[in-house]
Enzyme design. Structure first.
Site, short mmCIF file in Angstrom:
data_model
loop_
_atom_site.label_atom_id
_atom_site.label_comp_id
_atom_site.label_asym_id
_atom_site.label_seq_id
_atom_site.Cartn_x
_atom_site.Cartn_y
_atom_site.Cartn_z
N PRO A 1 0.83 -1.21 0.00
CA PRO A 1 0.00 0.00 0.00
C PRO A 1 0.86 1.27 0.00
CG PRO A 1 0.07 -0.95 2.21
CD PRO A 1 0.86 -1.87 1.32
N ARG B 1 -0.79 4.82 -1.30
CA ARG B 1 -1.81 5.84 -1.08
C ARG B 1 -2.51 5.69 0.28
NH1 ARG B 1 -4.62 8.13 -5.48
NH2 ARG B 1 -3.99 6.32 -6.69
N CYS C 1 -0.30 29.02 -16.25
CA CYS C 1 -0.78 29.66 -17.47
C CYS C 1 -1.49 28.64 -18.34
CB CYS C 1 0.41 30.25 -18.20
SG CYS C 1 0.06 31.91 -18.71
N TYR D 1 -6.00 12.82 -14.17
CA TYR D 1 -6.95 11.70 -14.00
C TYR D 1 -8.39 12.15 -13.77
CZ TYR D 1 -2.43 9.76 -12.38
OH TYR D 1 -1.12 9.40 -12.23
N1 LLP Z 1 2.88 -1.56 -6.08
C1 LLP Z 1 3.09 -1.32 -7.37
C2 LLP Z 1 3.81 -2.29 -8.17
C3 LLP Z 1 2.61 -0.14 -7.96
O1 LLP Z 1 2.81 0.09 -9.23
C4 LLP Z 1 1.92 0.80 -7.15
C5 LLP Z 1 1.41 2.04 -7.72
C6 LLP Z 1 1.74 0.50 -5.78
C7 LLP Z 1 2.23 -0.69 -5.28
C8 LLP Z 1 1.04 1.45 -4.85
O2 LLP Z 1 -0.27 1.64 -5.19
P1 LLP Z 1 -1.23 2.46 -4.19
O3 LLP Z 1 -1.40 1.61 -2.95
O4 LLP Z 1 -0.56 3.74 -3.87
O5 LLP Z 1 -2.46 2.63 -4.95
N2 LLP Z 1 -0.16 8.50 -9.85
C9 LLP Z 1 -1.40 7.74 -9.72
C10 LLP Z 1 -1.17 6.41 -9.05
C11 LLP Z 1 -0.15 5.56 -9.73
C12 LLP Z 1 0.09 4.26 -9.04
C13 LLP Z 1 1.31 3.61 -9.55
N3 LLP Z 1 1.60 2.37 -8.93
C14 LLP Z 1 -2.40 8.58 -8.96
O6 LLP Z 1 -2.09 9.69 -8.59
O7 LLP Z 1 -3.52 8.16 -8.74
#
Ligand code: LLP
Length: 439
Positions: free
Chosen positions: A294, A296, A368, A341
């Site tokens: 995790p 986020r 801008c 997004y």
């Molecule tokens: N593990 C892997 C292999 C990943 O690619 C990611 C996120 C995570 C874990 C963590 O995922 P989370 O638990 O944070 O959802 N920039 C985008 C999110 C991109 C996620 C990329 N990979 C946004 O702002 O929503």
């Protein structure tokens, strides 16, 4: 209170407070825009995910790896180490932060679909716990690096279980037409297994699957677990040994709007346990050690961004209705998620209570560009004025970490607040920093 705020945010005496410090004081001391990080909340979330994995999986609990891409700096890497969980890095830069924080290397897991030879050499040399392999080419690179370092490198193979999780296209990663990993259905995953087994310098420990981000229901995780466990069974049937590990990735969604419900660890882990247990029974294999990643869910809710209102103006829409444009002193350079997004956020006035009637408003940045929108449509008091402070919650994940210098705007600092004390953990960029790159 809604889940968008971290646990130490309170509203008292007409102001937002973080860990007892009022918003006006935070703004005076640190300026705006600034990311304020609720240190106790962050640490509690990291520990809670770690404990929840152990509580549900017992002896089959692998590691919780905090996904550093969501937000990483040296101080935060130290907190992660103290909380006892692991760290997922996906570039040489993130690995450098981990090393600068003296993060225990055996608890670092290295990701990336295009790890350079240099990145792989560094990871192997310093002794990272696991490298998650993304392609056939990489297998050769890891073997060469391990041979050079006289080491055996533990790896997981990243598989795409062929699932479309319900989330924005660019953050869904496990359907077939993606750059990540080996596809199970096309046979490329099996090719990866065979290629890995050719190298005595590589020890294959299991498989990895990450299906996407900001996912709010558990169904897709259960399907992914089933497919990965089926593949573990195939490996066991072919080679007569069972691989010990399965990493189910991250992606657990959080609340951005007051009405949203996050996926809590107390919900996620028991549901994952059931899915894994059912699949293990179905394919008649022993339960592997389960890890998760995790990002986020740990840092997202732990930060808010504090902006100052600079200008406001009323625009008459075609319908005859009006909209109040509220410009803040940051925007798409500190939060690209709304433009990239279509992500939605909420906001409150942080420095006072307003009893004015609310009106349809749009919070925009200082860049801008018309698409520089922080919140497309929000009802805010009509007396909102220059100098007011706006707090936007749940900006901890992929906010500062995706910040840019668009329009030569210096990136905001990150200030950690705990027990009524605030300190800068990432300083504000200066114009000198920006000019410093020009030769
Ligand atoms: N593990 C892997 C292999 C990943 O690619 C990611 C996120 C995570 C874990 C963590 O995922 P989370 O638990 O944070 O959802 N920039 C985008 C999110 C991109 C996620 C990329 N990979 C946004 O702002 O929503």
């Amino acid at each position: 209170m809604s889940q968008v705020w971290s646990s130490k945010v309170t509203f008292a005496h007409g102001q937002l407070h973080l860990a007892g410090v009022p918003a006006k004081q935070l703004a005076e001391e640190f300026g705006t825009p600034t990311f304020f990080l609720d240190e106790a909340d962050f640490k509690a979330r990291a520990a809670t995910w770690g404990n929840a994995l152990s509580a549900s999986f017992g002896q089959n609990a692998g590691n919780v790896y905090y996904a550093g891409k969501a937000f990483l700096c040296i101080e935060v890497a130290k907190w992660i180490a103290q909380s006892g969980i692991g760290l997922d890095v996906c570039t040489g830069g993130e690995l450098a932060v981990a090393l600068a924080a003296d993060f225990p290397v055996s608890k670092i897991q290295v990701h990336g679909n295009n790890k350079s030879k240099a990145e792989i050499r560094k990871a192997v040399e310093v002794g990272v716990g696991t490298i998650v392999v993304d392609s056939l080419i990489e297998i050769e690179r890891i073997a060469a690096a391990a041979k050079l370092a006289h080491k055996v490198q533990k790896v997981l193979l990243r598989l795409t279980p062929g699932i479309e999780a319900h989330t924005h296209e660019s953050i869904a990663t496990a359907h077939e037409d993606v750059k990540f990993g080996f596809s199970i259905s096309s046979g490329s995953a099996w090719e990866g297994v065979l290629a890995t087994r050719k190298h005595p310098e590589i020890e294959i420990c299991g498989f990895h699957g990450h299906i996407g981000s900001q996912i709010l229901s558990m169904d897709a995780f259960a399907v992914a677990a089933d497919r990965l466990i089926e593949f573990l069974a195939k490996y066991r049937d072919e080679f007569g040994v069972q691989l010990p590990e399965l990493d189910l990735g991250g992606g657990y969604g959080i609340a951005y709007l007051p009405e949203d419900q996050s996926l809590a660890p107390e919900t996620v882990l028991p549901a994952l346990f059931d899915a894994v247990q059912n699949a293990c029974a179905k394919y008649k294999i022993d339960m592997p050690r389960i890890s998760i990643e995790p990002g986020r869910a740990i840092v997202g809710p732990a930060m808010f961004t504090l902006y100052e209102v600079g200008t406001t103006k009323e625009v008459v829409l075609e319908s005859g209705a009006t909209r109040n444009y509220i410009s803040v002193d940051g925007g798409m350079s500190d939060n690209i998620r709304p433009s990239l997004y279509g992500a939605e956020y909420t906001a409150v006035i942080a420095n006072r209570v307003s009893t004015s009637t609310v009106r349809s408003s749009r919070i925009v940045g200082k860049h801008c560009e018309t698409g520089d929108i922080v919140i497309r449509d929000i009802a805010l008091p009509s007396d909102l004025a220059p100098g007011d402070l706006l707090a936007v919650p749940a900006t901890g994940a992929y906010g500062r970490s995706m910040a840019s210098n668009y329009n030569h705007v210096p990136r905001p600092p990150v200030v950690a607040v705990i027990d009524a004390k605030a300190r800068v953990i990432v300083r504000r960029e200066t114009e000198a920093d920006l000019l410093g790159l020009d030769m």
